[in-house]
Design a protein around this motif. Structure first.
Motif, PDB file in Angstrom:
ATOM      1  N   TRP A  32       0.847  -1.185   0.000  1.00 41.20           N
ATOM      2  CA  TRP A  32       0.000   0.000   0.000  1.00 41.20           C
ATOM      3  C   TRP A  32       0.881   1.233   0.000  1.00 41.20           C
ATOM      4  N   HIS A  33       0.771   2.014  -1.060  1.00 41.01           N
ATOM      5  CA  HIS A  33       1.684   3.132  -1.289  1.00 41.01           C
ATOM      6  C   HIS A  33       1.135   4.432  -0.709  1.00 41.01           C
ATOM      7  N   GLY A  34       2.042   5.381  -0.594  1.00 35.98           N
ATOM      8  CA  GLY A  34       1.656   6.697  -0.118  1.00 35.98           C
ATOM      9  C   GLY A  34       0.922   7.493  -1.172  1.00 35.98           C
ATOM     10  N   ALA A  35       0.689   8.789  -0.877  1.00 37.97           N
ATOM     11  CA  ALA A  35      -0.181   9.591  -1.728  1.00 37.97           C
ATOM     12  C   ALA A  35       0.516  10.128  -2.971  1.00 37.97           C
ATOM     13  N   GLY A  36       1.829  10.108  -3.044  1.00 40.42           N
ATOM     14  CA  GLY A  36       2.477  10.668  -4.223  1.00 40.42           C
ATOM     15  C   GLY A  36       3.973  10.711  -4.056  1.00 40.42           C
ATOM     16  N   ILE A  37       4.616  11.650  -4.784  1.00 40.90           N
ATOM     17  CA  ILE A  37       6.061  11.791  -4.740  1.00 40.90           C
ATOM     18  C   ILE A  37       6.418  13.242  -4.500  1.00 40.90           C
ATOM     19  N   ASP A  38       7.564  13.473  -3.871  1.00 44.41           N
ATOM     20  CA  ASP A  38       8.037  14.815  -3.564  1.00 44.41           C
ATOM     21  C   ASP A  38       9.348  15.080  -4.302  1.00 44.41           C
ATOM     22  N   PHE A  39       9.452  16.279  -4.915  1.00 47.96           N
ATOM     23  CA  PHE A  39      10.687  16.686  -5.581  1.00 47.96           C
ATOM     24  C   PHE A  39      11.759  16.964  -4.531  1.00 47.96           C
ATOM     25  N   THR A  40      12.978  16.425  -4.776  1.00 45.72           N
ATOM     26  CA  THR A  40      14.052  16.626  -3.791  1.00 45.72           C
ATOM     27  C   THR A  40      15.282  17.322  -4.371  1.00 45.72           C
ATOM     28  N   ASP A  41      15.630  17.061  -5.662  1.00 41.81           N
ATOM     29  CA  ASP A  41      16.901  17.596  -6.164  1.00 41.81           C
ATOM     30  C   ASP A  41      16.931  17.484  -7.692  1.00 41.81           C
ATOM     31  N   LEU A  42      17.999  18.043  -8.286  1.00 43.09           N
ATOM     32  CA  LEU A  42      18.268  17.920  -9.715  1.00 43.09           C
ATOM     33  C   LEU A  42      19.615  17.245  -9.909  1.00 43.09           C
ATOM     34  N   ARG A  43      19.756  16.505 -11.017  1.00 43.50           N
ATOM     35  CA  ARG A  43      21.057  15.934 -11.365  1.00 43.50           C
ATOM     36  C   ARG A  43      21.149  15.823 -12.883  1.00 43.50           C
ATOM     37  N   TYR A  70      13.115  12.465  -7.203  1.00 37.29           N
ATOM     38  CA  TYR A  70      11.932  12.417  -6.340  1.00 37.29           C
ATOM     39  C   TYR A  70      12.121  11.373  -5.240  1.00 37.29           C
ATOM     40  N   THR A  71      11.422  11.588  -4.167  1.00 35.46           N
ATOM     41  CA  THR A  71      11.283  10.542  -3.150  1.00 35.46           C
ATOM     42  C   THR A  71       9.801  10.267  -2.977  1.00 35.46           C
ATOM     43  N   GLU A  72       9.465   9.001  -2.765  1.00 38.19           N
ATOM     44  CA  GLU A  72       8.062   8.635  -2.627  1.00 38.19           C
ATOM     45  C   GLU A  72       7.545   8.991  -1.235  1.00 38.19           C
ATOM     46  N   ASP A  73       6.353   9.559  -1.220  1.00 37.04           N
ATOM     47  CA  ASP A  73       5.681   9.858   0.047  1.00 37.04           C
ATOM     48  C   ASP A  73       5.115   8.559   0.601  1.00 37.04           C
ATOM     49  N   ARG A  74       5.685   8.082   1.712  1.00 37.54           N
ATOM     50  CA  ARG A  74       5.281   6.788   2.259  1.00 37.54           C
ATOM     51  C   ARG A  74       4.127   6.908   3.244  1.00 37.54           C
ATOM     52  N   GLU A  75       3.765   8.123   3.598  1.00 37.66           N
ATOM     53  CA  GLU A  75       2.662   8.277   4.549  1.00 37.66           C
ATOM     54  C   GLU A  75       1.343   7.922   3.877  1.00 37.66           C
ATOM     55  N   VAL A  76       0.546   7.117   4.548  1.00 33.37           N
ATOM     56  CA  VAL A  76      -0.730   6.658   4.017  1.00 33.37           C
ATOM     57  C   VAL A  76      -1.865   7.231   4.856  1.00 33.37           C
ATOM     58  N   THR A  77      -2.880   7.760   4.187  1.00 33.05           N
ATOM     59  CA  THR A  77      -4.131   8.088   4.860  1.00 33.05           C
ATOM     60  C   THR A  77      -5.137   7.022   4.461  1.00 33.05           C
ATOM     61  N   ALA A  78      -5.552   6.221   5.417  1.00 32.31           N
ATOM     62  CA  ALA A  78      -6.439   5.089   5.148  1.00 32.31           C
ATOM     63  C   ALA A  78      -7.844   5.382   5.668  1.00 32.31           C
ATOM     64  N   TRP A  79      -8.825   4.872   4.944  1.00 33.14           N
ATOM     65  CA  TRP A  79     -10.231   4.986   5.350  1.00 33.14           C
ATOM     66  C   TRP A  79     -10.851   3.597   5.396  1.00 33.14           C
ATOM     67  N   LEU A  80     -11.609   3.341   6.445  1.00 35.95           N
ATOM     68  CA  LEU A  80     -12.373   2.110   6.582  1.00 35.95           C
ATOM     69  C   LEU A  80     -13.834   2.428   6.268  1.00 35.95           C
ATOM     70  N   VAL A  81     -14.328   1.945   5.141  1.00 30.61           N
ATOM     71  CA  VAL A  81     -15.725   2.151   4.755  1.00 30.61           C
ATOM     72  C   VAL A  81     -16.468   0.860   5.093  1.00 30.61           C
ATOM     73  N   VAL A  82     -17.304   0.917   6.132  1.00 31.15           N
ATOM     74  CA  VAL A  82     -17.902  -0.302   6.674  1.00 31.15           C
ATOM     75  C   VAL A  82     -19.420  -0.252   6.526  1.00 31.15           C
ATOM     76  N   ASP A  83     -19.966  -1.263   5.892  1.00 34.49           N
ATOM     77  CA  ASP A  83     -21.417  -1.427   5.747  1.00 34.49           C
ATOM     78  C   ASP A  83     -21.983  -1.887   7.091  1.00 34.49           C
ATOM     79  N   LYS A  84     -22.844  -1.061   7.679  1.00 32.41           N
ATOM     80  CA  LYS A  84     -23.469  -1.393   8.974  1.00 32.41           C
ATOM     81  C   LYS A  84     -24.967  -1.660   8.817  1.00 32.41           C
ATOM     82  N   SER A  85     -25.386  -2.084   7.629  1.00 32.17           N
ATOM     83  CA  SER A  85     -26.805  -2.298   7.363  1.00 32.17           C
ATOM     84  C   SER A  85     -27.305  -3.577   8.025  1.00 32.17           C
ATOM     85  N   ALA A  86     -28.625  -3.782   7.926  1.00 31.87           N
ATOM     86  CA  ALA A  86     -29.266  -4.909   8.609  1.00 31.87           C
ATOM     87  C   ALA A  86     -28.744  -6.256   8.136  1.00 31.87           C
TER      88      ALA A  86
END
Length: 304
Positions: A32-43, A70-86
């Motif tokens: 499960w990957h993070g949200a994107g990538i961040d620019f760090t330097d030029l070469r 670039y370096t990959e953004d490893r932070e993950v924002t996760a959501w639990l979508v749970v069906d609580k129906s009958a």
């Protein structure tokens, strides 16, 4: 005195710590990957580099090709979508709702390691609850507390002009709510449901998969796949409340039901394909922690 949510989390933490932590901690970071990538330097550009990473402004100024690092953004924002129906309450204490609750809390604990944020969307036709994403053990307790709350009873009376609630779960509404709630930032979405409800949910699920990394978990009771021979029983539709006497030993009835189950499984598989996502099926008689290990290790092998 410990609350029910605290007792549940302590029990799951003990089981996770004994059996799973070492097997999961490295796995979820690579799946499960993070949200994107961040620019760090030029070469300076080399022939092995992707030309799409060339910084043309710098290249024009220096008259020599340079690429962005670039370096990959490893932070993950996760959501639990749970069906609580009958229909999720089928099976009682060890039924689908209990399994979904334990699985959601376990996933929250695993994903929250390393400072990742976890939120929850708990959906029923009568009401829905949203727990904004945060970090820490207190957040997992908050989610567990919401998951363990008794269901909201639908109002018995109707006011003139009021719209009647759908007889079965409006899964499209649940997925649209998830898309609207999580629109600000790409994240990791776990959708937990038995997928018993109004048809047409494949389109909003597909829209959700275009924006986020989505893991679909379908929770099923074995009796929904193969009706046990219990003689004559009174069966009630958990969604509509309709009751009917059924002779479960009748071979003709069992044959018709088996055909209906096969057709429903095929329809569900087609809908998942249209949405561009594979569903992990977890039954209420499975070893939940073994199922969790399999879920983590098989996620992310398909769509990226």
């Amino acid at each position: 005195m410990p609350t029910p949510a605290d007792r549940l989390l302590r029990r799951l933490e003990w089981r996770l710590g004994r059996r799973l932590d070492g097997r999961l901690q490295g796995a979820y970071r690579t799946v499960w990957h993070g949200a994107g990538i961040d620019f760090t330097d030029l070469r300076a550009y080399t022939p092995e580099d992707d030309v799409r990473h060339i910084d043309w402004n710098v290249t024009a100024r220096l008259d020599e090709p340079f690429v962005r690092k670039y370096t990959e953004d490893r932070e993950v924002t996760a959501w639990l979508v749970v069906d609580k129906s009958a229909s999720m309450r089928f099976g009682g204490h060890e039924g689908k709702d209990s399994v979904a609750t334990e699985l959601a809390v376990s996933l929250a604990r695993v994903v929250s390691q390393g400072g990742n944020r976890v939120g929850a969307i708990l959906f029923d036709n009568a009401a829905h609850r949203i727990v904004p994403p945060r970090t820490g053990r207190d957040q997992i307790l908050r989610i567990a507390h919401e998951l363990l709350k008794p269901p909201v009873k639908a109002p018995t009376g109707r006011t003139r002009g009021a719209k009647r609630a759908p007889a079965t779960t409006d899964l499209s509404a649940m997925l649209r709510l998830a898309a609207m709630t999580t629109a600000k930032r790409r994240g990791l979405i776990f959708v937990m449901s038995d997928f018993i409800g109004e048809p047409g949910w494949d389109r909003p699920l597909g829209m959700l998969t275009h924006r986020h990394e989505v893991v679909v978990i379908r929770v099923v009771d074995p009796a929904e796949l193969d009706l046990p021979d219990l003689g004559v029983i009174l069966v009630e539709d958990a969604e509509t409340g309709e009751q009917i006497l059924v002779d479960t030993s009748d071979p003709l009835l069992r044959g018709r039901l088996a055909g209906q189950v096969d057709a429903r499984e095929a329809e569900l598989a087609d809908a998942m394909r249209r949405a561009g996502v594979g569903a992990h099926r977890i039954t209420t008689d499975q070893d939940l922690l073994a199922a969790l290990v399999d879920l983590v290790h098989t996620s992310g092998r398909g769509r990226r």
